[in-house]
Design an enzyme around this catalytic site. Structure first.
Site, PDB file in Angstrom:
ATOM      1  N   ASN A 119     -14.727   5.423   5.306  1.00  0.00           N
ATOM      2  CA  ASN A 119     -15.675   5.152   4.249  1.00  0.00           C
ATOM      3  C   ASN A 119     -16.928   6.283   4.283  1.00  0.00           C
ATOM      4  OD1 ASN A 119     -14.313   2.876   3.479  1.00  0.00           O
ATOM      5  ND2 ASN A 119     -15.606   1.587   4.989  1.00  0.00           N
ATOM      6  N   TYR A 125       0.942  -1.021   0.016  1.00  0.00           N
ATOM      7  CA  TYR A 125       0.059  -0.131   0.097  1.00  0.00           C
ATOM      8  C   TYR A 125       0.969   1.284   0.085  1.00  0.00           C
ATOM      9  CZ  TYR A 125      -4.006   2.532   1.156  1.00  0.00           C
ATOM     10  OH  TYR A 125      -5.524   3.370   1.174  1.00  0.00           O
ATOM     11  N   SER A 133     -20.708  -2.128  -1.377  1.00  0.00           N
ATOM     12  CA  SER A 133     -19.707  -1.929  -0.324  1.00  0.00           C
ATOM     13  C   SER A 133     -19.802  -1.088   0.819  1.00  0.00           C
ATOM     14  CB  SER A 133     -18.461  -1.539  -1.001  1.00  0.00           C
ATOM     15  OG  SER A 133     -18.551  -0.155  -1.449  1.00  0.00           O
ATOM     16  N   TYR A 137     -12.304   5.026  -6.485  1.00  0.00           N
ATOM     17  CA  TYR A 137     -11.554   4.852  -5.286  1.00  0.00           C
ATOM     18  C   TYR A 137     -11.471   3.275  -4.918  1.00  0.00           C
ATOM     19  CZ  TYR A 137     -16.439   3.187  -3.782  1.00  0.00           C
ATOM     20  OH  TYR A 137     -17.599   2.385  -3.779  1.00  0.00           O
ATOM     21  N   GLY A 138     -11.267   2.583  -5.860  1.00  0.00           N
ATOM     22  CA  GLY A 138     -11.116   1.019  -5.728  1.00  0.00           C
ATOM     23  C   GLY A 138     -10.975   0.226  -7.047  1.00  0.00           C
ATOM     24  N   ARG A 195     -22.927  -6.959  -8.512  1.00  0.00           N
ATOM     25  CA  ARG A 195     -22.751  -8.362  -9.304  1.00  0.00           C
ATOM     26  C   ARG A 195     -24.120  -9.160  -9.132  1.00  0.00           C
ATOM     27  NH1 ARG A 195     -20.435 -11.588  -6.236  1.00  0.00           N
ATOM     28  NH2 ARG A 195     -19.740 -10.160  -4.649  1.00  0.00           N
ATOM     29  N   ARG A 208     -26.342 -12.180  -8.540  1.00  0.00           N
ATOM     30  CA  ARG A 208     -25.851 -13.211  -7.306  1.00  0.00           C
ATOM     31  C   ARG A 208     -27.376 -14.098  -7.161  1.00  0.00           C
ATOM     32  NH1 ARG A 208     -23.651  -9.355  -3.142  1.00  0.00           N
ATOM     33  NH2 ARG A 208     -23.303  -8.005  -4.970  1.00  0.00           N
ATOM     34  N   VAL A 232     -18.309   1.657   1.528  1.00  0.00           N
ATOM     35  CA  VAL A 232     -18.618   3.013   0.842  1.00  0.00           C
ATOM     36  C   VAL A 232     -19.959   3.154   0.040  1.00  0.00           C
ATOM     37  CG1 VAL A 232     -17.407   4.687  -0.787  1.00  0.00           C
ATOM     38  CG2 VAL A 232     -16.104   3.504   0.829  1.00  0.00           C
TER      39      VAL A 232
END
Lengths: 370, 370
Positions: free
Chosen positions: B147, B63, B174, B269-270, B196, B198, B176
């Site tokens: 978050n 990181y 998530s 952000y990810g 996703r 599911r 966030v």
């Protein structure tokens, strides 16, 4: 070049009514002499108008900007007139026009003005006077409104570069790329110029360095991580480069982005690889990369007339005093040709362009008859 | 919870000396009671500290932010103390400290503060008082600095959204993502939330709508071009969405970007897909898309103390009055455990996290002995 108002002058434009392959849909259309200009308008005679890659896309109908339909011949269907960029000379000035006189050079600030024509009537706000700087040729003037301002604005609008700071660009041998090299050099910025690997790389490197390039590398060179680390470490003191200019996209641009430092901008103005721009998300999150696009047409829409005047003053001086002229070939469509013959010639030019048979920019000179 | 100053209180922290797999390199370390705080510092007792995904990356050494080495035990090598986020209570106040009193709740504004510990001494500028708003729990407080502010700032800092305007985000389930849903709802913005596909999609949709989500779709839904065109046309009146939030990247994010309109921002952000962010270059050039990254740690570095105070006041009220608490499990490491036993427990937690055995956030409560 004086205009003899007493002579009947027929005009001609390169037009189309349906989008499609320019080598199929374009034709020449003769139209009557222009009437005297209405107030706040001028009549202009085009001296030279380039065929840019985006012009092909416009005719194909795949470009976001489209020309308006125009009536050139009474009683015939409206047409689209091709051509976005070009240099013209003012021939008649309408009443109320104060800042243009007969003989002035003007360039278009309205997109898709239909520059592949001999003479047109235009609103004063759709053109801008181009200062007649020593050294500034007709070819310079005709290629003045798209590529040089793109280069200038991309170097100017995103990062406040300091003297001796690096800029990295790909497609460095493109018209914009060459303008970037010259403008950056004139402002004291260093350029790292990336090009495709090719047999004549030494010659190309020499040519770009003659224009003012600091370094020239190939996309393949950037696969060498030792080299990229050394560039960042030794050339930029570990800081990385703060401005990247991209007209390629695809994997080669991903490699280029590794050279960028904290808070950098990646400015895209093309995608010659026809692949997306793919970047590690961590560059955005942790290095605060900003990725934006530049489109000169948007710049013209957003900026004031005085912004534009200032830009052209600056560019006319820079380019007039510069060493370079775009590699070009001028194709004249003579007034004596019939519309059939002229249309055939133009379609053949586009067929050759599509086959990549021109290595240089083609500029059209559409003559009117006097 | 009153602190009895007369009792000798041993402390404990979860530490490491070398980067590596947290399930291997972490250990528990007992250290002496804190001396009275120096001027401009306070002693704090950690109440709860989460294990965030980025904490794992910090211990692994992959990181960009790293903790500093700390001396906890005289005569022993310095250590890294794990943990970036957490809620603490002020136990002793040094001279010159005017805005904190014993019993105040504080959160960390300095990154990598080492929150997986029982008590620490910190500079007053490295913590910020968290208002004790009704409804605000210890769990809320312990998960307050990464978050929720990420969600708040991403909604606030890039596009001046109007009431009823849409925001699109992926990874909507998530931590966030859930904070985005709640904060957007409280501010009158509509959210299109992508998750996703599911088996329990109906249940998840209901859960997110209970939090305030306007619409929930799967990434697969976006492959239906009719649907995406309808979303742009009917939901946004043809304008497209001006703000997209991305923590996934890869092809699903390319599809999401098709929903964005002119002058939009895509804030990343990810990158849960572990794939790059790949976007058509035309989005940048012709739609004036700006792609940026958000990192809350950078926000803390760049903003003033008063910016931070204002943010936490706003967030404490929003979250205290909100309906949601992060799904969590509190793991207490009791004071009675030896360092060997405590270390073993912690390493097992990280092994379970690595295997995906926790569906919820783990919060550590590292007890000191009294």
């Amino acid at each position: 070049m004086a205009f003899r108002a007493s002579v009947v002058r027929l005009n001609r434009a390169i037009v189309y009514t349906q989008n499609g392959d320019p080598a199929q849909v374009l034709r020449a259309l003769t139209y009557k002499p222009l009437p005297p200009p209405a107030p706040e308008t001028v009549n202009i005679k085009y001296l030279l108008a380039p065929i840019n890659p985006s012009d092909v896309n416009v005719v194909q109908g795949v470009y976001p900007a489209k020309p308006s339909l125009t009536s050139l011949v009474d009683g015939q269907p409206d047409v689209f007139v091709g051509g976005n960029e070009g240099l013209a000379e003012v021939t008649h000035v309408g009443s109320g026009v104060t800042d243009l006189v007969k003989g002035d050079w003007v360039v278009m600030t309205k997109a898709q003005a239909g520059t592949w024509s001999s003479s047109r009537n235009v609103g004063v706000l759709d053109v801008l006077k181009l200062p007649r700087v020593e050294g500034l040729t007709e070819v310079h003037g005709a290629t003045m409104t798209v590529n040089p301002p793109s280069a200038y604005n991309m170097l100017n609008d995103y990062v406040a570069l300091e003297k001796d700071e690096w800029v990295v660009q790909n497609g460095a041998n493109s018209a914009v790329g060459q303008a970037v090299i010259q403008i950056a050099a004139s402002r004291g910025f260093k350029t790292l110029n990336l090009v495709r690997k090719r047999s004549d790389i030494d010659e190309l490197t020499r040519k770009l360095k003659d224009l003012g390039a600091t370094e020239v590398l190939t996309y393949d060179d950037l696969n060498d991580r030792n080299l990229t680390q050394r560039i960042v470490k030794e050339w930029t003191g570990g800081k990385g480069i703060r401005l990247g200019l991209n007209c390629v996209s695809g994997p080669d641009t991903t490699s280029m982005a590794r050279l960028l430092g904290q808070d950098a901008y990646l400015v895209s103005y093309g995608a010659m690889s026809k692949q997306p721009l793919a970047l590690p998300t961590g560059l955005f999150i942790f290095k605060n990369l900003t990725s934006v696009g530049f489109w000169q047409s948007r710049w013209y829409k957003q900026k004031t007339r005085s912004d534009k005047e200032n830009l052209f003053k600056t560019l006319a001086t820079l380019i007039g005093h510069g060493k370079a002229s775009p590699e070009h070939e001028i194709v004249t469509i003579p007034a004596e040709d019939s519309d059939e013959v002229a249309g055939q010639k133009v379609r053949e030019i586009f067929a050759k362009i599509a086959e990549g048979q021109y290595g240089k920019k083609v500029l059209l000179k559409i003559a009117g008859s006097e």
